[in-house]
Design a protein around this motif. Structure first.
Motif, PDB file in Angstrom:
ATOM      1  N   ASP A   1     -14.437  24.892   5.716  1.00 26.22           N
ATOM      2  CA  ASP A   1     -14.747  24.551   7.102  1.00 26.22           C
ATOM      3  C   ASP A   1     -14.228  23.138   7.370  1.00 26.22           C
ATOM      4  O   ASP A   1     -14.406  22.237   6.544  1.00 26.22           O
TER       5      ASP A   1
ATOM      6  N   ARG B   1     -25.382  20.842   7.299  1.00 24.75           N
ATOM      7  CA  ARG B   1     -25.273  22.216   6.807  1.00 24.75           C
ATOM      8  C   ARG B   1     -26.667  22.807   6.788  1.00 24.75           C
ATOM      9  O   ARG B   1     -27.579  22.255   6.178  1.00 24.75           O
TER      10      ARG B   1
ATOM     11  N   GLU C   1     -25.955  28.996   6.271  1.00 25.58           N
ATOM     12  CA  GLU C   1     -24.515  29.295   6.302  1.00 25.58           C
ATOM     13  C   GLU C   1     -23.810  28.704   7.516  1.00 25.58           C
ATOM     14  O   GLU C   1     -22.656  29.027   7.770  1.00 25.58           O
ATOM     15  N   SER C   2     -24.490  27.859   8.282  1.00 26.67           N
ATOM     16  CA  SER C   2     -23.878  27.322   9.498  1.00 26.67           C
ATOM     17  C   SER C   2     -23.915  25.797   9.496  1.00 26.67           C
ATOM     18  O   SER C   2     -24.603  25.169   8.696  1.00 26.67           O
ATOM     19  N   TRP C   3     -23.162  25.212  10.417  1.00 37.01           N
ATOM     20  CA  TRP C   3     -23.129  23.766  10.627  1.00 37.01           C
ATOM     21  C   TRP C   3     -23.740  23.459  11.986  1.00 37.01           C
ATOM     22  O   TRP C   3     -23.474  24.155  12.961  1.00 37.01           O
ATOM     23  N   THR C   4     -24.558  22.402  12.046  1.00 36.06           N
ATOM     24  CA  THR C   4     -25.208  21.976  13.279  1.00 36.06           C
ATOM     25  C   THR C   4     -24.819  20.542  13.563  1.00 36.06           C
ATOM     26  O   THR C   4     -24.857  19.699  12.662  1.00 36.06           O
TER      27      THR C   4
ATOM     28  N   ILE D   1     -25.743  24.513  17.053  1.00 30.00           N
ATOM     29  CA  ILE D   1     -25.054  25.171  15.947  1.00 30.00           C
ATOM     30  C   ILE D   1     -23.598  25.341  16.371  1.00 30.00           C
ATOM     31  O   ILE D   1     -23.313  25.785  17.481  1.00 30.00           O
TER      32      ILE D   1
ATOM     33  N   CYS E   1     -19.763  26.834  16.399  1.00 32.41           N
ATOM     34  CA  CYS E   1     -19.042  28.092  16.262  1.00 32.41           C
ATOM     35  C   CYS E   1     -17.559  27.778  16.127  1.00 32.41           C
ATOM     36  O   CYS E   1     -17.088  26.757  16.639  1.00 32.41           O
ATOM     37  N   ASP E   2     -16.828  28.665  15.471  1.00 32.36           N
ATOM     38  CA  ASP E   2     -15.396  28.488  15.287  1.00 32.36           C
ATOM     39  C   ASP E   2     -14.714  28.236  16.632  1.00 32.36           C
ATOM     40  O   ASP E   2     -14.932  28.967  17.588  1.00 32.36           O
TER      41      ASP E   2
ATOM     42  N   ALA F   1     -13.841  27.115  11.383  1.00 32.18           N
ATOM     43  CA  ALA F   1     -14.671  27.729  10.343  1.00 32.18           C
ATOM     44  C   ALA F   1     -13.835  28.625   9.454  1.00 32.18           C
ATOM     45  O   ALA F   1     -12.918  29.325   9.927  1.00 32.18           O
TER      46      ALA F   1
END
Length: 148
Positions: free
Chosen positions: A52, A99, A102-105, A126, A128-129, A144
């Motif tokens: 990512d 992190r 499984e996501s980035w904020t 959060i 998104c790609d 991502a």
């Protein structure tokens, strides 16, 4: 069809029609944002590894890639920030990317000028790609699962 569901659906459609945002305008804004992201990505050399990333741009020109690894990435003017942005509109500790599972904020750290994601001012979101993060005059595109 369930009567309560039908009434809720009509209320939702009515509220969308009455909202200050016209659906056509939102779609056009999204198309423009995606075109802008595709244009910058096409002119940027790809990162040499998988993962990512944030693609940092200034004045719509490629600046650099930042790999998101670890649990927290700090963005700001201070030299100890993982992503250092030297500009008056950027606070010393402006924002952080965390992190979570499984996501980035992304989270604003009480900065003077705030952060925007896809043109929307916010405190936390959060990612998104393809999201475009604006801090000062810098743009960062979240990419991502980049694979080489």
């Amino acid at each position: 069809m369930n009567k309560d569901l039908s009434i809720t659906s009509v209320k939702l459609r009515t509220s969308l029609l009455e909202s200050p945002f016209k659906p056509g305008k939102r779609i056009l804004e999204m198309k423009e944002r995606l075109k802008h992201v595709a244009d910058i990505l096409s002119k940027s050399p790809p990162p040499s590894e998988s993962g990512d990333f944030l693609l940092l741009t200034k004045d719509k020109q490629f600046a650099s890639w930042y790999k998101l690894d670890g649990k927290k990435i700090t963005i700001g003017r201070l030299p100890e920030c993982e992503i250092e942005l030297q500009e008056d509109l950027v606070s010393r500790r402006h924002a952080e990317i965390l992190r979570k599972d499984e996501s980035w904020t992304i989270r604003d750290l009480g900065s003077a000028n705030g952060i925007q994601v896809n043109g929307e001012n916010l405190l936390e979101r959060i990612l998104c790609d393809g999201d475009v993060i604006c801090i000062g005059d810098f743009e960062m595109i979240f990419v991502a699962n980049q694979s080489i």
